[in-house]
Design an enzyme around this catalytic site. Sequence first.
Site, mmCIF file in Angstrom:
data_model
loop_
_atom_site.group_PDB
_atom_site.id
_atom_site.type_symbol
_atom_site.label_atom_id
_atom_site.label_comp_id
_atom_site.label_asym_id
_atom_site.label_seq_id
_atom_site.Cartn_x
_atom_site.Cartn_y
_atom_site.Cartn_z
ATOM 1 N N TRP A 10 0.817 -1.221 0.000
ATOM 2 C CA TRP A 10 0.000 0.000 0.000
ATOM 3 C C TRP A 10 0.848 1.268 0.000
ATOM 4 O O TRP A 10 0.311 2.374 -0.097
ATOM 5 C CB TRP A 10 -0.959 -0.013 1.200
ATOM 6 C CG TRP A 10 -2.198 -0.830 0.964
ATOM 7 C CD1 TRP A 10 -2.589 -1.380 -0.232
ATOM 8 C CD2 TRP A 10 -3.218 -1.163 1.909
ATOM 9 N NE1 TRP A 10 -3.783 -2.032 -0.076
ATOM 10 C CE2 TRP A 10 -4.194 -1.914 1.231
ATOM 11 C CE3 TRP A 10 -3.401 -0.902 3.274
ATOM 12 C CZ2 TRP A 10 -5.338 -2.415 1.866
ATOM 13 C CZ3 TRP A 10 -4.539 -1.390 3.915
ATOM 14 C CH2 TRP A 10 -5.494 -2.133 3.215
ATOM 15 N N HIS A 91 12.897 -2.369 -0.814
ATOM 16 C CA HIS A 91 12.085 -1.914 -1.945
ATOM 17 C C HIS A 91 12.867 -0.827 -2.696
ATOM 18 O O HIS A 91 13.583 -0.033 -2.074
ATOM 19 C CB HIS A 91 10.746 -1.369 -1.437
ATOM 20 C CG HIS A 91 9.797 -1.083 -2.554
ATOM 21 N ND1 HIS A 91 9.856 0.077 -3.289
ATOM 22 C CD2 HIS A 91 8.794 -1.824 -3.095
ATOM 23 C CE1 HIS A 91 8.915 0.040 -4.228
ATOM 24 N NE2 HIS A 91 8.258 -1.101 -4.133
ATOM 25 N N GLU A 93 12.067 1.932 -3.805
ATOM 26 C CA GLU A 93 11.848 3.304 -3.327
ATOM 27 C C GLU A 93 12.687 3.578 -2.077
ATOM 28 O O GLU A 93 13.160 4.694 -1.866
ATOM 29 C CB GLU A 93 10.343 3.538 -3.073
ATOM 30 C CG GLU A 93 9.586 3.637 -4.394
ATOM 31 C CD GLU A 93 8.154 3.144 -4.360
ATOM 32 O OE1 GLU A 93 7.565 3.011 -3.275
ATOM 33 O OE2 GLU A 93 7.611 2.871 -5.460
ATOM 34 N N GLY A 227 1.656 -2.995 -6.275
ATOM 35 C CA GLY A 227 1.485 -1.651 -5.733
ATOM 36 C C GLY A 227 0.105 -1.100 -6.048
ATOM 37 O O GLY A 227 -0.885 -1.409 -5.388
ATOM 38 N N GLY A 228 0.033 -0.317 -7.108
ATOM 39 C CA GLY A 228 -1.195 0.401 -7.480
ATOM 40 C C GLY A 228 -2.451 -0.452 -7.469
ATOM 41 O O GLY A 228 -3.490 -0.043 -6.935
HETATM 42 P P1 PGA Z 1 3.228 -1.150 -8.958
HETATM 43 O O1 PGA Z 1 4.245 -1.191 -7.712
HETATM 44 O O2 PGA Z 1 2.472 -2.446 -8.930
HETATM 45 O O3 PGA Z 1 2.376 0.040 -8.732
HETATM 46 O O4 PGA Z 1 4.085 -1.057 -10.195
HETATM 47 C C1 PGA Z 1 4.910 -2.362 -7.368
HETATM 48 C C2 PGA Z 1 5.741 -2.162 -6.128
HETATM 49 O O5 PGA Z 1 6.268 -1.055 -5.930
HETATM 50 O O6 PGA Z 1 5.886 -3.078 -5.298
#
Ligand code: PGA
Length: 242
Positions: A10, A91, A93, A227-228
């Site tokens: 999330w 991750h 990010e 993710g999304g």
């Molecule tokens: P996404 O993100 O499905 O929005 O591409 C995946 C993730 O960051 O784990």
Amino acid sequence: MRKPIIIGNWKMNMSIDDGALFISNLNKALSPNVAVGLAVQTIALSSLNTSKGNVLIGAQNVHQEETGAFTGETSVLLLDEIKADFCVIGHSERRQYFNETDEAINAKAKKLLQYNVLPVICVGETLAEYEANTTQSVIEAQIEVCTKDLDIANCVIAYEPVWAIGTGKSANAEIAQNVCALIRTKLTALFGADKANAVRIQYGGSVNENNIAEYMNCADIDGALVGGASLNLENFSKLINY
Ligand code: PGA
């Protein structure tokens, strides 16, 4: 047999109240053949974990030290105290915005295993590395350092090409399968076939309810990090029933 595991990440989205309602409804969509989890914001962990039903609830990060002067960080002791099921580490990010290194990710994984919290270890190449045809060496180097001296059979690896995260540009199933197979080959070299064959490897990066089946049909892909598409109950319910 490896039981597939699909985890919704999330990220920094979803209120505690909306999350509780989502989880209560998601429980009605679960099937016994797939483990389903949600990685939620730290402040929501404790509350959502008490009403999770059969959905696994986990964190999006943990610090490698148990206690100390690390303002703003989360300790594994608290993940253990609330009995979090898993924790996503490394991750892209976190690597990109918070300078997380493979060595730190390895230390975090060791700490999680010590407290029986399942580590979900993310690896993946950047767009520049992909375009330079260095995916194999980048992934092998990340796997080698991130998994050093781990009880690997009790970890999940998530392969997430950075260029496919949140871009709507997913790696096709053939690319994803090839990299997941190379991860398993590398784990076999490091830990032996029995342990490597026990590890669940997820694909992540623009996975949705329409493309999930292609990935789940691949021999070395045992789940997804989403993710999304994990923020919409209807879509995520369809996705986990691929
Ligand atoms: P996404 O993100 O499905 O929005 O591409 C995946 C993730 O960051 O784990």
